[in-house]
Write an enzyme that holds these catalytic residues in place. Structure first.
Site, short mmCIF file in Angstrom:
data_model
loop_
_atom_site.label_atom_id
_atom_site.label_comp_id
_atom_site.label_asym_id
_atom_site.label_seq_id
_atom_site.Cartn_x
_atom_site.Cartn_y
_atom_site.Cartn_z
N ALA A 178 62.76 48.87 48.77
CA ALA A 178 60.84 49.70 48.22
C ALA A 178 60.18 48.81 47.75
CB ALA A 178 61.62 50.79 47.17
N ALA A 179 60.01 47.57 48.50
CA ALA A 179 59.07 46.22 48.36
C ALA A 179 57.34 47.23 49.02
CB ALA A 179 59.25 44.76 49.06
N GLY A 180 58.35 48.09 50.48
CA GLY A 180 57.29 47.97 51.29
C GLY A 180 56.60 49.76 51.36
P1 ATP Z 1 61.42 47.12 52.05
O1 ATP Z 1 62.34 47.50 53.55
O2 ATP Z 1 62.57 45.89 51.92
O3 ATP Z 1 61.14 47.89 51.05
P2 ATP Z 1 59.65 45.82 53.72
O4 ATP Z 1 60.56 45.08 55.20
O5 ATP Z 1 59.20 47.71 54.19
O6 ATP Z 1 60.37 45.96 52.68
P3 ATP Z 1 57.92 44.25 53.69
O7 ATP Z 1 57.92 43.72 54.31
O8 ATP Z 1 59.26 42.93 53.47
O9 ATP Z 1 58.78 45.39 53.90
O10 ATP Z 1 57.44 43.99 52.39
C1 ATP Z 1 56.22 44.88 51.81
C2 ATP Z 1 55.36 43.29 50.51
O11 ATP Z 1 56.46 43.73 50.23
C3 ATP Z 1 55.13 42.63 51.60
O12 ATP Z 1 54.02 42.33 52.37
C4 ATP Z 1 55.14 41.69 50.29
O13 ATP Z 1 53.58 42.00 49.78
C5 ATP Z 1 55.90 42.31 49.00
N1 ATP Z 1 57.09 41.15 49.17
C6 ATP Z 1 58.20 41.52 50.13
N2 ATP Z 1 59.14 40.16 50.16
C7 ATP Z 1 58.55 39.45 48.88
C8 ATP Z 1 59.06 38.19 48.70
N3 ATP Z 1 60.44 37.32 48.70
N4 ATP Z 1 58.11 37.76 47.99
C9 ATP Z 1 56.58 37.97 47.24
N5 ATP Z 1 56.27 39.44 47.72
C10 ATP Z 1 57.29 39.81 48.46
O1 RIB Z 2 62.40 52.09 51.14
C1 RIB Z 2 64.15 52.16 50.68
C2 RIB Z 2 64.37 53.18 50.04
O2 RIB Z 2 65.35 53.85 51.06
C3 RIB Z 2 65.74 53.67 49.45
O3 RIB Z 2 65.14 54.22 47.95
C4 RIB Z 2 66.78 54.78 49.80
O4 RIB Z 2 66.61 55.77 49.47
C5 RIB Z 2 66.07 54.50 51.20
O5 RIB Z 2 64.54 56.44 51.12
#
Ligand code: ATP
Ligand code: RIB
Length: 310
Positions: free
Chosen positions: A250-252
């Protein structure tokens, strides 16, 4: 006054097992810890935005089971407007089975349940009286027909539509040319462009290609490398604070919720992306999806700490 943010999307209950490494197909990995917490891309983004001070209205279809009831109570506690939360009479609430390894990497399987019944009618009811300015924040864990309809309606009303194209799927011109901002991660950008995104230079190429397909503002998130932003006036990488990642789930979503809030406060896009990177960097230092979303005070304190250390 802040502009309202209409989040349209999914809600899941996440069942998470954290182990040293993720299992290969057919493999069993022992020694993990288990926890359950609220998730789903839509709900995660709604909670992130509300905790960061956004005025959030959430359009979602939960099941009428125990998970759905708990979710609605939770949305109330998070100060999310639930006028357009519906409870499906038949389908169970969405569930995600998530594995997280010792580096914070994850693998996710989703049973969408009631999320697959978030139809056009529900969106039409919620958006029919909405006028600009407002933000519509969407992901793709609901039917694509609903995503496409919401984008078309939002655009025709002059609302600013942000699409987080996750989980990845190909997108047609009808969708792309009606977006204000698109926010793919590296693999989603690759699916949209055929360009393998691994660094700022490949992100620049992919962003250029996405812009050529009709999106005005392209933001590609790059994990620990921050994000790449491309529009008429800006082309560049925006860094994210260096942290020790515990769980990137959920970083994204945190990034997108925060981006929505910053834009609802009329911050320029470059500033909004930097704000979203700061918020998301905090979320990866904590376990879980919604459990990891930071509050506004925490992001503001991070800014102060960064300014003081410069
Ligand atoms: P996920 O699918 O794991 O929810 P995502 O692949 O959609 O994430 P990412 O590009 O991995 O998205 O991360 C979104 C934002 O989170 C990045 O732009 C950054 O700001 C932050 N982030 C992710 N990983 C890190 C990290 N290891 N250190 C610092 N910031 C991070
Ligand atoms: O982006 C993360 C989310 O993807 C999780 O909370 C899970 O429920 C899936 O939908």
């Amino acid at each position: 006054m802040a502009i309202p943010i209409y989040v349209i999307g999914s809600s899941n209950t996440d069942m998470v097992v954290k182990t040293e490494k993720l299992p290969m197909p057919g493999e069993t990995v022992m020694g993990g810890i288990f926890f359950m917490n609220p998730g789903g891309k839509g709900a995660n983004q709604a909670v992130a935005a509300a905790r960061l001070g956004g005025q959030v209205i959430f359009i979602v279809n939960v099941g009428s089971d125990i998970f759905g009831k708990q979710s609605v109570q939770h949305f109330h506690r998070e100060n999310i407007n639930t006028t357009y939360v519906t409870m499906d009479p038949e389908q169970p609430s969405g569930v995600a089975l998530i594995g997280v390894d010792s580096h914070g990497e994850n693998s996710i399987s989703v049973a969408p349940g009631s999320n697959s019944q978030l139809d056009i009618r529900k969106v039409e009811r919620a958006l029919k009286t909405v006028t600009a300015p407002a933000i519509v924040l969407l992901q793709m864990e609901i039917p694509m027909a609903t995503v496409e309809y919401a984008i078309g309606l939002g655009h025709s009303k002059g609302l600013h539509v942000i699409l987080n194209p996750a989980p990845a799927r190909p997108l047609g011109e009808a969708i792309l040319k009606r977006l204000h901002v698109i926010t793919p991660n590296e693999s989603e950008a690759e699916l949209l462009t055929g360009i393998r995104v691994i660094d700022a230079s490949s992100a620049a190429q992919a962003a250029k290609k996405i812009r050529s397909l009709g999106v005005r503002n392209v933001v590609i998130t790059l994990g620990s490398k921050g994000a790449f932003l491309l529009n008429d006036t800006i082309a560049g990488q925006i860094s994210t604070p260096a942290v020790k990642a515990v769980d990137t789930t959920a970083a994204g979503d945190c990034f997108n919720g925060a981006l929505g809030v910053a834009l609802s406060e009329k911050k320029p896009l470059e500033e909004a992306v930097a704000f979203a990177c700061r918020a998301a960097s905090i979320s990866v230092t904590r376990l879980g999806a919604q459990a990891s979303m930071p509050y506004r005070k925490e992001v503001d304190e991070l800014v102060k700490a960064t300014v003081q250390s410069n």
